[in-house]
Scaffold this motif. Structure first.
Motif, PDB file in Angstrom:
ATOM      1  N   TRP A 111      -5.328   5.721   1.791  1.00  0.00           N
ATOM      2  CA  TRP A 111      -4.106   6.387   2.233  1.00  0.00           C
ATOM      3  C   TRP A 111      -2.833   5.600   1.891  1.00  0.00           C
ATOM      4  N   LEU A 134       2.130   4.339   4.244  1.00  0.00           N
ATOM      5  CA  LEU A 134       1.218   5.374   3.786  1.00  0.00           C
ATOM      6  C   LEU A 134       1.838   6.177   2.640  1.00  0.00           C
ATOM      7  N   VAL A 141      -2.593  12.444   5.251  1.00  0.00           N
ATOM      8  CA  VAL A 141      -1.607  11.556   5.874  1.00  0.00           C
ATOM      9  C   VAL A 141      -0.607  12.380   6.680  1.00  0.00           C
TER      10      VAL A 141
END
Length: 464
Positions: A111, A134, A141
């Protein structure tokens, strides 16, 4: 606001006179509903939060952006704050992980954002260990962030959500932080240029038909820069939609101006659907001069989302500069102040002055239908040589460097010639100037991200 050194009653009289007769508007009434003086604060179980709220009352603060580990912590803190008449917004990190960092690193290493060198934050450090951003292009996400926001919105009595770290890693740090990391960032370098996750690159290529890494210098590719800003904007507006669906207010703490933020961290926050914005106009990180606050506020009044009420975030100063900073914001169109943090206002005298200032400003805003109008220039000054405070600091640095080169401790006066422009690159402007007294040539560099002077540096140049 007029200067805090005026007695409170005279301050009120002068300020009401300045604003009298201006038209009351619907926007003004809406603005006036928000607390005017705020602080950011970390909350931990077992802390004496009641005493902190009392200090906030004592200095005239009526809003707090509170960072707590869990929704249940807010359920404990909110009744205490409300007892003191203080509104509570959950101060939440979004793109950069905080309380759940280790768990997500272990479960979802795919991620995390990647830099131009192809290194992932899952196993690479950018500046500091807690930078674990992220990738906003990943649907999973976005869903993770949405569920997190919903959990906090379900807390009864929470007045709003204030997002932070909603961005990429700093492609360029503020100039005063460079020595801390032993770096010079006169341009965007690959190690700090993030957003190159495969999902991001794939999504960009689908839209524009090429891979940004094919460019000689991807940092100059405006489409690529703006695309990354748009990914962050999409997530911000997803959060706003969620927050508003719970009947709560949406706020954010972005970088100083939309233009600076888009260049430095890929944040184009003028497009975010915010109720309130608290741009972090930390002048000590940038030019070290209060004029930075004025310039940023002027630009923010011009560029912000029309639906958003503009505040100004600043570092707390336990002395007279605190009030000069607030003047610079409120005189130029900010509707209130957030300080980081109330705990730094330690002096009893500063606390008393802050209370008098806050009470007077709040009275002026009410008298004008809930809004403060800018009383200064409407155009930010991007010419570094007209910033007297900045140039004074530049000359002081020159004196220090000249003394160091000569092996002396005494700072001798300067006799400077003309500034000659050497070269310019993107946001960088570089000049050479010679001091006849010390026989020293200096290289003076200014950085202009957006329409404001956002940093400077001085080094010893070639031999005289």
């Amino acid at each position: 606001m007029k200067k805090y050194l005026l007695p409170a009653f005279l301050l009120l009289f002068v300020a009401v006179g300045v604003f009298a007769g201006r038209k009351n508007t619907k926007a003004a009434a809406i603005t006036g509903e928000y607390p005017m003086f705020w602080t950011w604060l970390d909350y931990r179980s077992g802390m004496n939060f009641d005493s902190i709220c009392q200090v906030m009352n004592d200095v005239g603060m009526d809003g707090i952006m509170l960072n707590a580990p869990t929704p249940d912590d807010y359920r404990i803190a909110i009744p205490i704050a409300h007892k003191h008449g203080i509104e509570v917004y959950a101060w939440l990190w979004t793109m950069n992980l905080e309380h759940d960092r280790d768990k997500i690193l272990k479960e979802h290493p795919d991620w995390f954002s990647m830099n131009r060198n192809g290194k992932s934050l899952a196993d690479t450090t950018a500046y500091v260990n807690y930078y674990k951003f992220l990738c906003p292009a990943l649907p999973e996400v976005r869903q993770f962030i949405k569920e997190k926001i919903k959990a906090y919105c379900e807390v009864e009595g929470l007045n709003g959500i204030a997002i932070d770290y909603h961005r990429f890693v700093d492609a360029v740090l503020p100039t005063t932080l460079w020595p801390r990391y032993g770096i010079v960032q006169d341009r965007e370098y690959p190690a700090w240029d993030y957003g190159y996750h495969p999902a991001m690159l794939r999504k960009f290529k689908e839209q524009y038909g090429y891979d940004p890494r094919e460019q000689a210098d991807p940092s100059l590719d405006v489409k690529w820069r703006q695309f990354r800003c748009e990914q962050i904007t999409e997530v911000a507006n997803m959060i706003a939609e969620t927050v508003h669906s719970y009947g709560k207010k949406m706020a954010a703490s972005p970088f100083p101006t939309p233009k600076m933020a888009s260049r430095m961290v890929r944040q184009d926050w003028k497009k975010w659907n915010l109720d309130i914005v608290f741009p972090m106009v930390y002048h000590t990180f940038y030019t070290e001069d209060v004029s930075f606050i004025s310039d940023c506020t002027i630009e923010n009044v011009r560029d912000k989302n029309a639906m958003t009420t503009l505040y100004c975030g600043m570092t707390a100063t336990n002395g007279p500069e605190m009030f000069r900073c607030m003047d610079a914001a409120l005189d130029n169109g900010a509707q209130g102040i957030a300080v980081f943090t109330v705990n730094s206002l330690r002096s009893p005298e500063v606390r008393r002055q802050f209370k008098a200032y806050a009470d007077s400003a709040r009275t002026v805003r009410r008298a004008n239908g809930g809004v403060l109008k800018a009383v200064h220039s409407t155009v930010a000054d991007a010419n570094p040589f007209s910033h007297q405070g900045v140039m004074k600091l530049v000359r002081q640095r020159m004196r220090q460097l000249a003394a160091k080169s000569a092996g002396k401790t005494e700072l001798a006066p300067l006799s400077l010639g003309e500034y000659e422009e050497m070269d310019s690159y993107d946001a960088t402007r570089r000049y050479r100037v010679v001091d006849a007294n010390s026989k020293t040539a200096f290289c003076v560099t200014f950085y202009l991200y957006g329409d404001v002077l956002s940093g400077w540096d001085v080094t010893v140049s070639d031999a005289f």
